[in-house]
Design a protein around this motif. Sequence first.
Motif, PDB file in Angstrom:
ATOM      1  N   ILE A 101      41.217  36.085  37.759  1.00 41.08           N
ATOM      2  CA  ILE A 101      41.317  35.019  38.830  1.00 41.08           C
ATOM      3  C   ILE A 101      42.073  33.594  38.058  1.00 41.08           C
ATOM      4  O   ILE A 101      41.700  33.237  36.961  1.00 41.08           O
ATOM      5  N   ALA A 102      43.196  33.106  38.904  1.00 42.72           N
ATOM      6  CA  ALA A 102      43.819  32.218  37.980  1.00 42.72           C
ATOM      7  C   ALA A 102      44.263  31.041  38.978  1.00 42.72           C
ATOM      8  O   ALA A 102      44.336  31.262  40.350  1.00 42.72           O
ATOM      9  N   VAL A 159      44.081  46.955  38.572  1.00 45.75           N
ATOM     10  CA  VAL A 159      44.379  45.491  38.245  1.00 45.75           C
ATOM     11  C   VAL A 159      44.581  44.720  39.340  1.00 45.75           C
ATOM     12  O   VAL A 159      45.328  45.260  40.442  1.00 45.75           O
ATOM     13  N   VAL A 160      43.943  43.519  39.571  1.00 40.69           N
ATOM     14  CA  VAL A 160      43.870  42.559  40.501  1.00 40.69           C
ATOM     15  C   VAL A 160      44.005  41.256  40.009  1.00 40.69           C
ATOM     16  O   VAL A 160      43.289  40.893  38.904  1.00 40.69           O
ATOM     17  N   LEU A 161      44.886  40.606  40.756  1.00 41.91           N
ATOM     18  CA  LEU A 161      45.054  39.154  40.375  1.00 41.91           C
ATOM     19  C   LEU A 161      44.720  38.420  41.871  1.00 41.91           C
ATOM     20  O   LEU A 161      45.186  38.565  42.776  1.00 41.91           O
ATOM     21  N   VAL A 162      43.808  37.506  41.448  1.00 42.77           N
ATOM     22  CA  VAL A 162      43.409  36.539  42.587  1.00 42.77           C
ATOM     23  C   VAL A 162      43.991  35.156  42.096  1.00 42.77           C
ATOM     24  O   VAL A 162      43.656  34.588  41.323  1.00 42.77           O
ATOM     25  N   GLY A 163      44.976  34.701  43.002  1.00 38.95           N
ATOM     26  CA  GLY A 163      45.648  33.675  42.884  1.00 38.95           C
ATOM     27  C   GLY A 163      45.109  32.331  43.765  1.00 38.95           C
ATOM     28  O   GLY A 163      45.185  32.590  44.820  1.00 38.95           O
ATOM     29  N   ILE A 164      44.676  31.558  43.221  1.00 39.58           N
ATOM     30  CA  ILE A 164      44.110  30.238  43.832  1.00 39.58           C
ATOM     31  C   ILE A 164      45.222  28.872  44.046  1.00 39.58           C
ATOM     32  O   ILE A 164      45.650  28.399  42.964  1.00 39.58           O
ATOM     33  N   LEU A 200      46.104  36.220  47.421  1.00 44.03           N
ATOM     34  CA  LEU A 200      46.312  34.892  47.604  1.00 44.03           C
ATOM     35  C   LEU A 200      45.219  34.222  48.154  1.00 44.03           C
ATOM     36  O   LEU A 200      45.158  34.528  49.407  1.00 44.03           O
ATOM     37  N   VAL A 201      44.518  33.001  47.677  1.00 47.04           N
ATOM     38  CA  VAL A 201      43.309  32.498  48.411  1.00 47.04           C
ATOM     39  C   VAL A 201      43.826  30.921  48.162  1.00 47.04           C
ATOM     40  O   VAL A 201      44.530  30.290  47.612  1.00 47.04           O
ATOM     41  N   ASP A 202      43.134  30.086  49.116  1.00 53.28           N
ATOM     42  CA  ASP A 202      43.292  28.592  49.078  1.00 53.28           C
ATOM     43  C   ASP A 202      42.477  28.068  48.211  1.00 53.28           C
ATOM     44  O   ASP A 202      42.576  26.839  47.487  1.00 53.28           O
ATOM     45  N   THR A 203      41.040  28.481  47.936  1.00 43.14           N
ATOM     46  CA  THR A 203      40.073  27.582  47.094  1.00 43.14           C
ATOM     47  C   THR A 203      39.371  28.597  46.334  1.00 43.14           C
ATOM     48  O   THR A 203      39.430  29.977  46.344  1.00 43.14           O
ATOM     49  N   LEU A 204      38.740  27.805  45.289  1.00 42.26           N
ATOM     50  CA  LEU A 204      38.210  28.593  44.228  1.00 42.26           C
ATOM     51  C   LEU A 204      36.865  29.653  44.863  1.00 42.26           C
ATOM     52  O   LEU A 204      36.538  30.556  44.398  1.00 42.26           O
ATOM     53  N   GLU A 205      36.306  28.939  45.890  1.00 41.24           N
ATOM     54  CA  GLU A 205      35.138  29.616  46.483  1.00 41.24           C
ATOM     55  C   GLU A 205      35.876  30.901  47.195  1.00 41.24           C
ATOM     56  O   GLU A 205      35.061  31.989  46.919  1.00 41.24           O
ATOM     57  N   GLU A 206      36.856  30.705  47.711  1.00 46.36           N
ATOM     58  CA  GLU A 206      37.236  32.275  48.382  1.00 46.36           C
ATOM     59  C   GLU A 206      37.628  33.086  47.476  1.00 46.36           C
ATOM     60  O   GLU A 206      37.282  34.382  47.695  1.00 46.36           O
ATOM     61  N   GLY A 207      38.128  32.708  46.287  1.00 43.47           N
ATOM     62  CA  GLY A 207      38.623  33.625  45.367  1.00 43.47           C
ATOM     63  C   GLY A 207      37.143  34.367  44.421  1.00 43.47           C
ATOM     64  O   GLY A 207      37.080  35.488  44.214  1.00 43.47           O
ATOM     65  N   LEU A 208      36.310  33.287  44.337  1.00 38.11           N
ATOM     66  CA  LEU A 208      35.099  34.010  43.755  1.00 38.11           C
ATOM     67  C   LEU A 208      34.318  34.905  44.746  1.00 38.11           C
ATOM     68  O   LEU A 208      33.514  35.967  44.313  1.00 38.11           O
ATOM     69  N   ASP A 209      34.654  34.500  46.024  1.00 36.62           N
ATOM     70  CA  ASP A 209      33.755  35.393  47.104  1.00 36.62           C
ATOM     71  C   ASP A 209      34.508  36.717  47.087  1.00 36.62           C
ATOM     72  O   ASP A 209      33.504  37.749  47.007  1.00 36.62           O
ATOM     73  N   HIS A 263      41.035  32.137  34.392  1.00 40.80           N
ATOM     74  CA  HIS A 263      41.998  31.429  34.088  1.00 40.80           C
ATOM     75  C   HIS A 263      41.838  30.156  35.055  1.00 40.80           C
ATOM     76  O   HIS A 263      42.782  29.947  35.819  1.00 40.80           O
ATOM     77  N   LEU A 264      41.163  29.242  34.697  1.00 39.81           N
ATOM     78  CA  LEU A 264      40.746  28.215  35.678  1.00 39.81           C
ATOM     79  C   LEU A 264      40.608  26.909  34.841  1.00 39.81           C
ATOM     80  O   LEU A 264      40.451  26.670  33.578  1.00 39.81           O
ATOM     81  N   ALA A 265      40.704  25.775  35.507  1.00 35.24           N
ATOM     82  CA  ALA A 265      40.616  24.568  35.180  1.00 35.24           C
ATOM     83  C   ALA A 265      39.189  24.331  34.628  1.00 35.24           C
ATOM     84  O   ALA A 265      38.973  23.592  33.377  1.00 35.24           O
ATOM     85  N   ASP A 266      38.396  24.720  35.149  1.00 35.50           N
ATOM     86  CA  ASP A 266      36.787  24.646  34.894  1.00 35.50           C
ATOM     87  C   ASP A 266      36.004  25.859  34.857  1.00 35.50           C
ATOM     88  O   ASP A 266      35.358  26.229  35.649  1.00 35.50           O
ATOM     89  N   ALA A 267      36.735  26.663  33.771  1.00 32.80           N
ATOM     90  CA  ALA A 267      36.179  28.211  34.052  1.00 32.80           C
ATOM     91  C   ALA A 267      34.670  28.487  33.573  1.00 32.80           C
ATOM     92  O   ALA A 267      33.797  28.989  34.299  1.00 32.80           O
ATOM     93  N   PRO A 268      33.890  27.568  32.719  1.00 35.39           N
ATOM     94  CA  PRO A 268      32.649  27.541  32.454  1.00 35.39           C
ATOM     95  C   PRO A 268      31.805  27.088  33.356  1.00 35.39           C
ATOM     96  O   PRO A 268      30.946  27.769  33.908  1.00 35.39           O
ATOM     97  N   GLY A 269      32.389  26.213  34.278  1.00 39.19           N
ATOM     98  CA  GLY A 269      31.594  25.738  35.469  1.00 39.19           C
ATOM     99  C   GLY A 269      31.650  26.624  36.622  1.00 39.19           C
ATOM    100  O   GLY A 269      30.667  26.923  37.578  1.00 39.19           O
ATOM    101  N   ALA A 270      32.666  27.633  36.594  1.00 39.95           N
ATOM    102  CA  ALA A 270      32.578  28.792  37.603  1.00 39.95           C
ATOM    103  C   ALA A 270      31.798  30.145  37.416  1.00 39.95           C
ATOM    104  O   ALA A 270      31.698  30.557  38.221  1.00 39.95           O
ATOM    105  N   VAL A 271      31.220  30.101  36.001  1.00 44.26           N
ATOM    106  CA  VAL A 271      30.465  31.097  35.910  1.00 44.26           C
ATOM    107  C   VAL A 271      29.132  31.232  36.723  1.00 44.26           C
ATOM    108  O   VAL A 271      28.709  32.403  37.228  1.00 44.26           O
ATOM    109  N   ALA A 272      28.626  30.177  37.032  1.00 45.06           N
ATOM    110  CA  ALA A 272      27.489  30.201  37.964  1.00 45.06           C
ATOM    111  C   ALA A 272      27.461  30.781  39.240  1.00 45.06           C
ATOM    112  O   ALA A 272      26.480  31.209  39.753  1.00 45.06           O
ATOM    113  N   GLN A 273      28.979  30.883  39.736  1.00 41.65           N
ATOM    114  CA  GLN A 273      29.177  31.642  40.937  1.00 41.65           C
ATOM    115  C   GLN A 273      29.525  33.185  40.900  1.00 41.65           C
ATOM    116  O   GLN A 273      29.754  33.542  41.762  1.00 41.65           O
ATOM    117  N   VAL A 274      29.363  33.654  39.829  1.00 34.85           N
ATOM    118  CA  VAL A 274      29.747  35.039  39.646  1.00 34.85           C
ATOM    119  C   VAL A 274      28.430  35.710  39.846  1.00 34.85           C
ATOM    120  O   VAL A 274      27.396  35.428  39.091  1.00 34.85           O
TER     121      VAL A 274
END
Length: 841
Positions: A649-650, A675-680, A718-727, A740-751
């Motif tokens: 997820i990038a 192999v999957v790439l989720v682009g935000i 391809l998605v528009d937001t981090l929430e869509e990508g994590l969903d 590969h995110l600006a705030d990768a540690p902060g996104a872990v809580a949504q996994v």
Amino acid sequence: MPAPIFLPLVDPTAAALIPALALLGPVLVPAALLDAVRPSIPKTGSYIVDVSASDADVVDILNAGAAAVVVSSQQFLSVAGIPRERLIAKLQASELANAAAAAEVAGAIYIVGGTEKDTAKSLGVKADVYVELASPSPATLVESIKAARPTTLVIPTALLTTGASSATHVSIADAFLAPVVSDRPDGLFPTIVASSGHSSRPLGMVYSSVESVSEAIKTQKGVYQSRKHGLWRKGETSGSVQDLVSIELDCDTDSFVFNVVQHGTGFCHLGTPTCFGNWNGLARLEDTLKSRLADAPEGSYTKRIFTDEKLLRAKIMEEAEELCDAQTKEEIAFEAADLLYFSLARAVSKGVSLKDIELALDAKALKVTRRKGDAKPKWEEKVADKPAAAPAPVAAAPAEEGPIRMRTTTLKEVPKEEYRSLLLRPVLNSLAMIDKVKPIVERVRKEGDAGLKAMTKQFDRADLSSNVQLPPFATPTEAELPKDVKAAIDQAYANVKAFHAAQVDAAPLRVETMPGVVCSRFARPIQRVGIYVPGGTAILPSTAIMLGVPAQVAGCKEIVLATPPRPDGSISPEVLYVAQLTGVTCILKAGGAQAVAAFAYGTDTVPKVDKIFGPGNQWVTAAKMLVQNDTDALVSIDMPAGPSEVLVIADATANPVFVAADLLSQAEHGVDSQVVLVGISLTAEHLAAIEAEVDRQALALPRVAIARVAISKSLIVLVDTLEEGLDFSNDYAPEHLIMHLADAPGAVAQVENAGSVFVGAFSPESCGDYASGTNHTLPTNGYARQFSGVNTLSFQKHITSQEVTADGLRVLGPVVVTLAEREGLEAHANAVRVRLAELAK
């Protein structure tokens, strides 16, 4: 196997009838008579064996040439893995309610004590139906055969004769001809005469009658009906007689095929082999070679081919190599023709006919267990040493194949009903694979060490005196294990051990649920575990670490490590060193399904384990799934397995070089890797840069051909937001999730669903695979929704306990009594009442 008109049930006195009966289809032989009767049976595939009342080895009987076996319903589990079409399920008339279940296992149903009205339609099954009548009568048997069609009647040979029908016996010919009808005014049957095993070209077309067919069956010769001269015994005056091999009916039961061995000058009165001219193809070549063997001039090349063994051997090997090197359709056809010429010359020189070769092929086709099929080592070495005529499969792809690209979709444009298709992995036909591994597992279960040794020799090409190696294990020398490799293993071991040791329960869980009632939970190691490390020629110390360390820190008393041996019988020094570090108590030198079977059931030398861990190919995975469902094995497995997968997820901060490298690190595993790439909110330029890096880096890999296929089946979402990508990621539940995110540690809580998460640009999946400390044995195929990756708790089980005091029971007891009475379990209530009564004294 088409259902015959009738199925003769052989008795001890039937030997003289068998040659005539075998002309018309298979005969049914009780297992107890097989050894006595088999010499009278003309060929493989012409008999069925009834093993329902014996403990005969079904696989051995089928491999020896039986067309099928008859088994009882009690034997269904013991024949697991045998092809359905090779099994006939035997049911008593009282068991017809089980017909549908039996038809799931077997290709035909055999009813004892049934009637002519028992058909596939009446039973509601898609299977051939055989019926053994309760009281067959010679007087009505022919009519019963007619009435039963398409059901096949099983007829005791005691009722049959090669002579004329009588009050006590039925003519074999009359039984066979019972359902046969002619649509011709003269009542004759069109008959194609074919050369058995010699050519696909028919010898000619003639006519048969009831009288001629009866005579042919009785004499086992080619006998027909001439429309002008009556009964025609082929070759009676010319000497070109025919040995009858078989008679077949067409689907409308109004015409025949006579398969014969033709003697003399040929079939046609014009002197040609057939009424349609000369032979063609291999049959023509065989006749030509036979002629040349007999009269080729001394010193001629043809004569040398037949008399000079060394020359013929060299020519066969030369032509085989040229066929392997051929590339175009024309070249392959030309070289294959040359190889067939010299191969058939070899056969003719030794008195081997096309018929003999056909019989050998038939025998091979009837086998239900086969060797692995690998080439012998000397030929593998020859191929390895020889430069390939064409580019190697893993060479850089030619430019004309185009760039290596993933498929791209924009999530918001995907219709709701198509969303789930984005989450699908390739369909894995696990049931088909389980059928393939059943014979392997069953052989180890039955034969133990002997079966294990035989299959190690067959599949792993290692001839071992023992499959087991016990500690102390020899420390590899520096030449075998260089210092830098040893240091890397030591560091990986230390990191993995530190992380897994921290997972051990520090103390039992203890909760007082109410005054006087204390509930506890405490961990205990699984006593005996099996860890499977794929290998052989490969070196996989990382898997040995990932499985051996948690077993060690969990406190498992027996750790059995299985890995395929190298051809010399040795184990790779890297794996051997890890076995030392992790306290492995036994090394099993075996791979594949046979190693899993040894884990599950144990042998005289291999300890039986309680749980099996580890990755492997589809054979290993299928065997694990098979044994975990066998109550006799009493073994569990770590988790279901599938192809390796990664979801990256990038966002706009992602480095295209890193993203591409992470995608390819999984794509090189195999063509089925996911192999999957989720682009935000990626710009077109950023996405193009990632795709360009995938293509550039893939073309530089030695396994580019594999990566090309895997990437072509992979997906960019391809998605528009981090929430869509994590969903989307949580719905996909990947084995590896790389952020590969600006705030990768902060996104872990949504996994919510993932096997293992790699947080940030400098956390490549490779670190988790080898040495960061987490485990790389992870759920795939979407199972991260339900399963954890392997961890220390995987090697433990938890036991609960409760301690109730007298005061506690005074309060808790009435509650238990009320619930037990409500459920109607009076003994449960009484166990509390007697104690409460004692306390009330």
